[in-house]
Design a protein around this motif. Structure first.
Motif, PDB file in Angstrom:
ATOM      1  N   ALA A  25       0.840  -1.204   0.000  1.00 52.19           N
ATOM      2  CA  ALA A  25       0.000   0.000   0.000  1.00 52.19           C
ATOM      3  C   ALA A  25       0.872   1.251   0.000  1.00 52.19           C
ATOM      4  O   ALA A  25       0.588   2.232  -0.703  1.00 52.19           O
ATOM      5  N   PHE A  26       1.960   1.221   0.777  1.00 51.25           N
ATOM      6  CA  PHE A  26       2.894   2.352   0.788  1.00 51.25           C
ATOM      7  C   PHE A  26       3.511   2.545  -0.592  1.00 51.25           C
ATOM      8  O   PHE A  26       3.630   3.670  -1.077  1.00 51.25           O
ATOM      9  N   ARG A  28       2.336   1.876  -3.455  1.00 48.40           N
ATOM     10  CA  ARG A  28       1.376   2.482  -4.382  1.00 48.40           C
ATOM     11  C   ARG A  28       1.206   3.975  -4.119  1.00 48.40           C
ATOM     12  O   ARG A  28       1.018   4.766  -5.047  1.00 48.40           O
ATOM     13  N   ARG A  29       1.286   4.368  -2.857  1.00 51.23           N
ATOM     14  CA  ARG A  29       1.151   5.794  -2.506  1.00 51.23           C
ATOM     15  C   ARG A  29       2.365   6.600  -2.907  1.00 51.23           C
ATOM     16  O   ARG A  29       2.252   7.781  -3.247  1.00 51.23           O
ATOM     17  N   GLU A 307       1.717   0.847   7.826  1.00 54.12           N
ATOM     18  CA  GLU A 307       1.988   1.723   6.673  1.00 54.12           C
ATOM     19  C   GLU A 307       2.410   3.113   7.143  1.00 54.12           C
ATOM     20  O   GLU A 307       3.316   3.731   6.572  1.00 54.12           O
TER      21      GLU A 307
END
Length: 357
Positions: A25-26, A28-29, A307
């Protein structure tokens, strides 16, 4: 410049089931970042199946050992040289990673990080620094348990490290620094705290003086300094109080059909309140003073919280926290040397002048 983060996937209460999704998730951010997932490859690889990740940005580094949450730090340091925690620290030391993040055993992470990375010049001990919410935003507090017994010089070093962290990640060149004490007056506190206050006043930091316990959450200072014993007790008391308040609210709103209806009406307010005090948003404690960026996540962290710990490591590495601390310590040490030289005049033979009766 791309920032590379080494993630200890095996640490914490949940292991790869939380750390890997959080790392993805990180990634992707922050598309400019690189992630190295460290741990037992046969447990990490299955979690990557179906994930839309760039193999050049997210890689797996096998580590054959895992440090248990209740394991002795000394034994982890001695016997587990291929643990995911140790490999993560080694990658930071070698320059292959700019920072590492772990939710594992705090004592082991501290021992391994200090052994592998060593200390920055002028810093005697590492300190655990975390963020807490306040009525004005948030505050960085250190130390939170790494150093139970401290001297005044250590508290000064904590102040410098905390101020440089805030200056870097929040772009505040002169953050306010307070010293946690039992009163605001200069005469309050034990001798160590009084001596630390004198050093902080002469440090060049934006030192505002003593801060009492209630002043921490009132946001009286942007950095609050204390020894690890006081800091850890304060943190655990705060966590317990938050849990008690949440429990009381739940009990009162579920007491009767009328209070349940009131809870439904108040739901938007309660949700905003929960978001503001949600400890997961503040997850991630920096181990300051090391020659490398190391962030410790809470062991029970879920993916959202972990995250956030990765984000803290990323920001510290990107904003050059280590360089800021090293430069400020050099400035302070030069200032202290100048003071000592001025206080010890030399005679014609370049020897300290002797007092005469």
């Amino acid at each position: 410049m791309a920032i590379t983060l080494a993630i200890d996937c095996m640490g914490g209460d949940h292991g790869p089931g939380v750390t890997v999704p959080a790392a993805l998730a990180f990634a992707r951010r922050f598309p400019e970042s690189r992630i190295i997932l460290i741990g037992l490859e046969d447990r990490i690889r299955p979690l990557l199946k179906g994930a839309d990740v760039d193999s050049e940005r997210v890689s797996v580094h096998h580590a054959s050992q895992v440090v248990a949450m209740d394991e002795s730090p000394a034994l982890a340091l001695k016997n587990k040289k291929d643990s995911s925690m140790r490999v993560a620290a080694n990658l930071v030391k070698s320059g292959e990673a700019d920072a590492c993040v772990s939710a594992g055993n705090t004592g082991a992470l501290m021992a391994i990080s200090r052994f592998v990375l060593k200390m920055l010049p002028g810093i005697d001990r590492p300190a655990i620094c975390t963020v807490l919410p306040t009525t004005k935003g948030h505050v960085h507090v250190l130390d939170l348990g790494a150093n139970v017994d401290c001297e005044a010089e250590h508290l000064l070093q904590f102040g410098i490290m905390g101020a440089m962290l805030v200056a870097a990640v929040e772009h505040k060149e002169s953050p306010t620094v307070g010293l946690l004490n039992i009163g605001e007056e200069e005469i309050k506190g034990n001798e160590v705290v009084k001596q630390a206050a004198e050093l902080l006043r002469d440090s060049g930091l934006n030192f505002i003086g003593n801060v009492e316990g209630d002043g921490v959450y009132q946001g009286e200072a942007e950095v609050v300094v204390c020894d690890g014993f006081v800091g850890n007790v304060a943190l655990k008391v705060s966590e317990g109080l938050a849990q008690m308040v949440a429990s009381f609210l739940k009990q009162e709103f579920s007491r009767s059909p009328l209070t349940k209806l009131a809870a439904l009406v108040a739901l938007p307010v309660l949700k905003r309140f929960k978001d503001r005090v949600d400890h997961r948003r503040y997850n991630g404690a920096s181990l300051l003073g090391l020659k490398g960026v190391v962030v410790k996540s809470h062991g029970s962290a879920d993916a959202f919280a972990f995250e956030n710990a990765i984000v803290r490591a990323y920001e510290a590495a990107r904003e050059g926290v280590l360089d800021r601390i090293a430069r400020q310590m050099a400035v302070y040490q030069a200032h202290r040397e100048a003071q000592r030289a001025a206080a010890a005049p030399l005679d014609s033979n370049n020897a300290p002048a002797q007092e005469t009766a």
